[in-house]
Scaffold this motif. Structure first.
Motif: not given
Length: 399
Positions: A17, A21, A24, A93, A118, A377-379, A382-383
């Motif tokens: 994962i 992140i 991408h 997404y 993170y 966006t994955p960032l 997931i944030n």
């Protein structure tokens, strides 16, 4: 023995994962890592997570209808001529947000590992941002002029292999190197670090070195020299002061939240109807605000001329990029045009649901969602989930 195997699986997943992140958008690595790696990894993470929850009754009851709606929307977008790859990515997404929200909820090891990832990412990017700013602007380390991207989306930045990219900006006082780091634009760097500044206290709780870490993240965010970073910090710090005053006056939290919401709406209304925006932009210094306003005007025209069906379901992912020579820098407006009102409301509910217990982090993100396209966006996804998991961990510790 079972616990050891479980932890190993969690460790492998967090590595996958984390890599997912970093390759991408908004990271520059997304250009150089092949889709033959990114897409299979995307699918693996989604289907592995889905497999762990698909047989759960609560998942079928609450989340299956949402998934079916997005599948229906995807079929509709394809039928009206939307680009297949844009539709599939958009759908993935949505799936990523839903399945990770549910599947990681009770996976304590993976949840904690992602929180730690993170924590490290914020600390590393903040530190590199400060070093990069000082190294470029004081000519301590050489940077090489280099193109980033292809075609119409190409950027020309100064680059150092260890410190990332610098975008030089002309101010009245001279040229200042704005730190992009390893992201496409200074605004992305500013968004990630400025929002996570308001999560720092939850990463470290009441540790003695919390102030040092907060200072590093603050300076790292400001090193991007993104106008929006300064605006967000001013607004959120003013909000913190406002809530403190309301608390002293004896207002309950719910009443304070309602009053704050009304004041914020009034402020936004005044911004667009009373305040001289040209003078305001001039006070803020050189920025991309004028260009962003032009893009928004084009998107508002699409909304104004949309049919009822297009308002509800949207015109399809990638519509703005295909029909305009400029994209849309406001992800909420972009979502309204391309994905429709229903989908946009669901997305905003997801963001608020994951972040409302971390009030100032939520406010910062909602402000930034008027400026940088990070929503899908994955960032970002997931944030906000990390924020949710940290709040849940805090509540569990208090019980």
């Amino acid at each position: 023995m079972k616990e050891e195997k479980y932890n190993k699986i969690a460790l492998i997943l967090v590595v996958l994962i984390g890599f997912f992140i970093l390759v991408h958008s908004p990271f520059v690595a997304s250009i150089y890592v092949s889709v033959l790696i990114r897409v299979p990894l995307f699918l693996f993470i989604i289907f592995f997570s889905l497999f762990t929850v698909v047989y759960k009754r609560y998942f079928v009851r609450f989340y299956l209808p949402i998934i079916l709606f997005y599948i229906f929307s995807a079929v509709y977008y394809i039928s009206i001529g939307s680009n297949l790859s844009d539709v599939v990515y958009s759908l993935l997404y949505f799936f990523l947000a839903i399945v990770l929200l549910v599947s990681v909820k009770r996976n304590t090891s993976l949840k904690q590992l992602l929180i730690n990832f993170y924590f490290i990412l914020v600390l590393v990017l903040s530190t590199l941002s400060i070093i990069s700013f000082l190294a470029f602007n004081f000519e301590l380390i050489p940077f090489e002029l280099k193109s980033v991207g292809e075609g119409l989306d190409v950027y020309v930045y100064y680059h150092n292999y260890f410190l990332g990219y610098i975008n030089p900006k002309l101010f009245e006082s001279g040229v200042i190197g704005r730190v992009c780091g390893f992201m496409f634009e200074p605004s992305y760097q500013g968004w990630f670090l400025s929002t996570n500044f308001f999560l720092v206290s939850k990463f470290l709780e009441k540790k003695w070195y919390l102030f040092i870490f907060q200072l590093i993240v603050l300076l790292g965010a400001l090193a991007s020299v993104s106008t929006m970073s300064w605006v967000v910090f001013v607004i959120v710090f003013a909000s913190m002061l406002g809530f403190k005053i309301m608390s002293i006056l004896g207002l309950k939290e719910k009443s304070a939240n309602i009053l704050y919401g009304l004041m914020l709406i009034a402020g936004i209304f005044a911004m667009f109807t009373v305040v001289n925006q040209d003078k305001l932009l001039e006070m803020l210094g050189p920025s991309s605000s004028e260009d962003r306003t032009e893009r928004a005007d084009t998107s508002f025209l699409y909304l104004a001329t949309a049919s009822p069906k297009e308002l509800v379901l949207g015109r399809g992912p990638g519509f703005i990029g295909k029909n305009s020579d400029k994209g849309e820098s406001n992800p909420i407006i972009k979502s309204l045009v391309e994905n429709g009102i229903v989908s946009t409301i669901v997305v905003l509910i997801f963001v608020v649901y994951c972040t409302y217990r971390s009030k100032y982090y939520m406010i910062a993100n909602l402000l930034w969602l008027n400026s940088v396209v990070v929503l899908f966006t994955p960032l970002f996804i997931i944030n906000v989930l990390v924020c949710r998991w940290m709040d849940e961990s805090t509540e569990e510790n208090l019980v």
